[in-house]
Design a protein around this motif. Structure first.
Motif, PDB file in Angstrom:
ATOM      1  N   ILE A   1       0.875  -1.165   0.000  1.00  0.00           N
ATOM      2  CA  ILE A   1       0.000   0.000   0.000  1.00  0.00           C
ATOM      3  C   ILE A   1       0.910   1.212   0.000  1.00  0.00           C
ATOM      4  O   ILE A   1       1.840   1.295   0.795  1.00  0.00           O
ATOM      5  CB  ILE A   1      -0.891  -0.004   1.251  1.00  0.00           C
ATOM      6  CG1 ILE A   1      -1.810  -1.204   1.219  1.00  0.00           C
ATOM      7  CG2 ILE A   1      -1.677   1.303   1.360  1.00  0.00           C
ATOM      8  CD1 ILE A   1      -2.488  -1.482   2.540  1.00  0.00           C
ATOM      9  N   GLU A   2       0.679   2.136  -0.907  1.00  0.00           N
ATOM     10  CA  GLU A   2       1.493   3.341  -0.985  1.00  0.00           C
ATOM     11  C   GLU A   2       0.623   4.539  -0.654  1.00  0.00           C
ATOM     12  O   GLU A   2      -0.491   4.658  -1.157  1.00  0.00           O
ATOM     13  CB  GLU A   2       2.096   3.471  -2.379  1.00  0.00           C
ATOM     14  CG  GLU A   2       3.041   2.322  -2.703  1.00  0.00           C
ATOM     15  CD  GLU A   2       3.561   2.372  -4.128  1.00  0.00           C
ATOM     16  OE1 GLU A   2       3.107   3.217  -4.915  1.00  0.00           O
ATOM     17  OE2 GLU A   2       4.430   1.547  -4.443  1.00  0.00           O
ATOM     18  N   MET A   3       1.105   5.425   0.183  1.00  0.00           N
ATOM     19  CA  MET A   3       0.330   6.599   0.598  1.00  0.00           C
ATOM     20  C   MET A   3       0.158   7.607  -0.532  1.00  0.00           C
ATOM     21  O   MET A   3      -0.779   8.376  -0.542  1.00  0.00           O
ATOM     22  CB  MET A   3       0.972   7.286   1.804  1.00  0.00           C
ATOM     23  CG  MET A   3       0.987   6.404   3.060  1.00  0.00           C
ATOM     24  SD  MET A   3      -0.661   5.853   3.524  1.00  0.00           S
ATOM     25  CE  MET A   3      -0.430   4.082   3.481  1.00  0.00           C
ATOM     26  N   LEU A   4       1.081   7.584  -1.498  1.00  0.00           N
ATOM     27  CA  LEU A   4       0.960   8.402  -2.702  1.00  0.00           C
ATOM     28  C   LEU A   4       0.814   7.451  -3.882  1.00  0.00           C
ATOM     29  O   LEU A   4       1.476   6.424  -3.941  1.00  0.00           O
ATOM     30  CB  LEU A   4       2.177   9.306  -2.881  1.00  0.00           C
ATOM     31  CG  LEU A   4       2.374  10.371  -1.811  1.00  0.00           C
ATOM     32  CD1 LEU A   4       3.684  11.116  -2.037  1.00  0.00           C
ATOM     33  CD2 LEU A   4       1.205  11.353  -1.794  1.00  0.00           C
ATOM     34  N   THR A   5      -0.048   7.806  -4.809  1.00  0.00           N
ATOM     35  CA  THR A   5      -0.313   6.922  -5.939  1.00  0.00           C
ATOM     36  C   THR A   5      -0.520   7.747  -7.196  1.00  0.00           C
ATOM     37  O   THR A   5      -0.548   8.967  -7.151  1.00  0.00           O
ATOM     38  CB  THR A   5      -1.545   6.029  -5.638  1.00  0.00           C
ATOM     39  OG1 THR A   5      -1.679   5.053  -6.663  1.00  0.00           O
ATOM     40  CG2 THR A   5      -2.818   6.850  -5.518  1.00  0.00           C
ATOM     41  N   ARG A   6      -0.672   7.066  -8.311  1.00  0.00           N
ATOM     42  CA  ARG A   6      -0.946   7.722  -9.595  1.00  0.00           C
ATOM     43  C   ARG A   6      -2.208   7.093 -10.177  1.00  0.00           C
ATOM     44  O   ARG A   6      -2.323   5.881 -10.233  1.00  0.00           O
ATOM     45  CB  ARG A   6       0.225   7.556 -10.547  1.00  0.00           C
ATOM     46  CG  ARG A   6       1.468   8.266 -10.053  1.00  0.00           C
ATOM     47  CD  ARG A   6       2.627   8.117 -11.022  1.00  0.00           C
ATOM     48  NE  ARG A   6       3.844   8.666 -10.450  1.00  0.00           N
ATOM     49  CZ  ARG A   6       4.170   9.957 -10.470  1.00  0.00           C
ATOM     50  NH1 ARG A   6       3.361  10.821 -11.039  1.00  0.00           N
ATOM     51  NH2 ARG A   6       5.284  10.370  -9.930  1.00  0.00           N
ATOM     52  N   SER A   7      -3.107   7.931 -10.593  1.00  0.00           N
ATOM     53  CA  SER A   7      -4.351   7.453 -11.178  1.00  0.00           C
ATOM     54  C   SER A   7      -4.083   6.960 -12.597  1.00  0.00           C
ATOM     55  O   SER A   7      -3.315   7.570 -13.331  1.00  0.00           O
ATOM     56  CB  SER A   7      -5.376   8.586 -11.223  1.00  0.00           C
ATOM     57  OG  SER A   7      -6.477   8.229 -12.019  1.00  0.00           O
ATOM     58  N   PRO A   8      -4.740   5.882 -13.029  1.00  0.00           N
ATOM     59  CA  PRO A   8      -4.578   5.452 -14.418  1.00  0.00           C
ATOM     60  C   PRO A   8      -5.140   6.495 -15.386  1.00  0.00           C
ATOM     61  O   PRO A   8      -4.814   6.496 -16.555  1.00  0.00           O
ATOM     62  CB  PRO A   8      -5.364   4.146 -14.488  1.00  0.00           C
ATOM     63  CG  PRO A   8      -6.282   4.173 -13.333  1.00  0.00           C
ATOM     64  CD  PRO A   8      -5.627   5.015 -12.287  1.00  0.00           C
ATOM     65  N   TRP A   9      -5.970   7.386 -14.906  1.00  0.00           N
ATOM     66  CA  TRP A   9      -6.556   8.425 -15.759  1.00  0.00           C
ATOM     67  C   TRP A   9      -5.625   9.611 -15.944  1.00  0.00           C
ATOM     68  O   TRP A   9      -5.766  10.365 -16.896  1.00  0.00           O
ATOM     69  CB  TRP A   9      -7.881   8.916 -15.169  1.00  0.00           C
ATOM     70  CG  TRP A   9      -8.835   7.809 -14.888  1.00  0.00           C
ATOM     71  CD1 TRP A   9      -9.073   6.707 -15.682  1.00  0.00           C
ATOM     72  CD2 TRP A   9      -9.664   7.654 -13.749  1.00  0.00           C
ATOM     73  NE1 TRP A   9     -10.008   5.892 -15.094  1.00  0.00           N
ATOM     74  CE2 TRP A   9     -10.391   6.455 -13.904  1.00  0.00           C
ATOM     75  CE3 TRP A   9      -9.870   8.409 -12.614  1.00  0.00           C
ATOM     76  CZ2 TRP A   9     -11.298   6.003 -12.965  1.00  0.00           C
ATOM     77  CZ3 TRP A   9     -10.788   7.963 -11.690  1.00  0.00           C
ATOM     78  CH2 TRP A   9     -11.484   6.776 -11.874  1.00  0.00           C
TER      79      TRP A   9
END
Length: 187
Positions: A66-74
């Motif tokens: 689980i990462e607190m920062l992520t990137r949306s596929p959109w």
């Protein structure tokens, strides 16, 4: 604190791994239904009076980290906080989808497209009540600030759309985990 949840049924979809969309696609091809544990059949009484339902489910195939920062596929170029995303990789891997309730047959609910793998455990079902659940002033958060917001929302909603590019080479676009026939690309 320990919280224990139990499955009340199973979601059935034509999705097995990479072909699962990021959001429910109402007119997605294939069959979508929920089979409830027969003990809960009486709990469906009067549910057929609603057009839409919330389905709360467990992302049972999600694996850490689980990462607190992520990137949306959109919008993969933007890093956002986990709680500003709909990523499945959450501290508690819960999914929530609004789907059309088409029919109830005994302990089976025939529904519109849902963004879940075949065999996903259902945790709860609640009615979507139009006057309570539709908020007039709702927005799209950080998605509203994207320069190509309309195109991004077309991807998020699984809508057919075209791509135009200002370059001379030809290449294939990979749709965002949607079936390839949902896009019309014009390079």
């Amino acid at each position: 604190m320990t919280v224990t949840l139990q499955s009340i049924g199973t979601i059935h979809t034509p999705y097995f791994t990479l072909n699962t969309p990021q959001q429910p696609i109402p007119n997605a091809p294939g069959d979508f239904w929920i089979t409830l544990n027969p003990d809960y059949t009486h709990a469906l009484e009067a549910l057929e009076t609603f057009n839409y339902i919330y389905v709360l489910y467990h992302f049972n195939q999600v694996t850490p980290p689980i990462e607190m920062l992520t990137r949306s596929p959109w919008a993969p170029e933007i890093e956002i906080g986990l709680f500003a995303s709909r990523s499945a990789k959450r501290p508690n891997p819960l999914g929530l989808s609004v789907v059309k309730l088409k029919e109830i047959r005994g302990n089976e609910l025939i529904i519109s497209g849902i963004d879940a793998y075949d065999g996903t455990p259902v945790l709860d079902i609640k009615p979507y009540i139009g006057s309570l659940d539709s908020k007039e002033d709702a927005n799209n958060g950080w998605l509203d600030a994207l320069p190509d917001r309309k195109h991004t929302m077309a991807h998020a909603l699984g809508l057919a759309h075209s791509h135009s590019h200002n370059h001379d080479h030809h290449h294939e676009h990979e749709p965002l985990r949607h079936a390839k026939n949902l896009h019309s690309h014009n390079d």
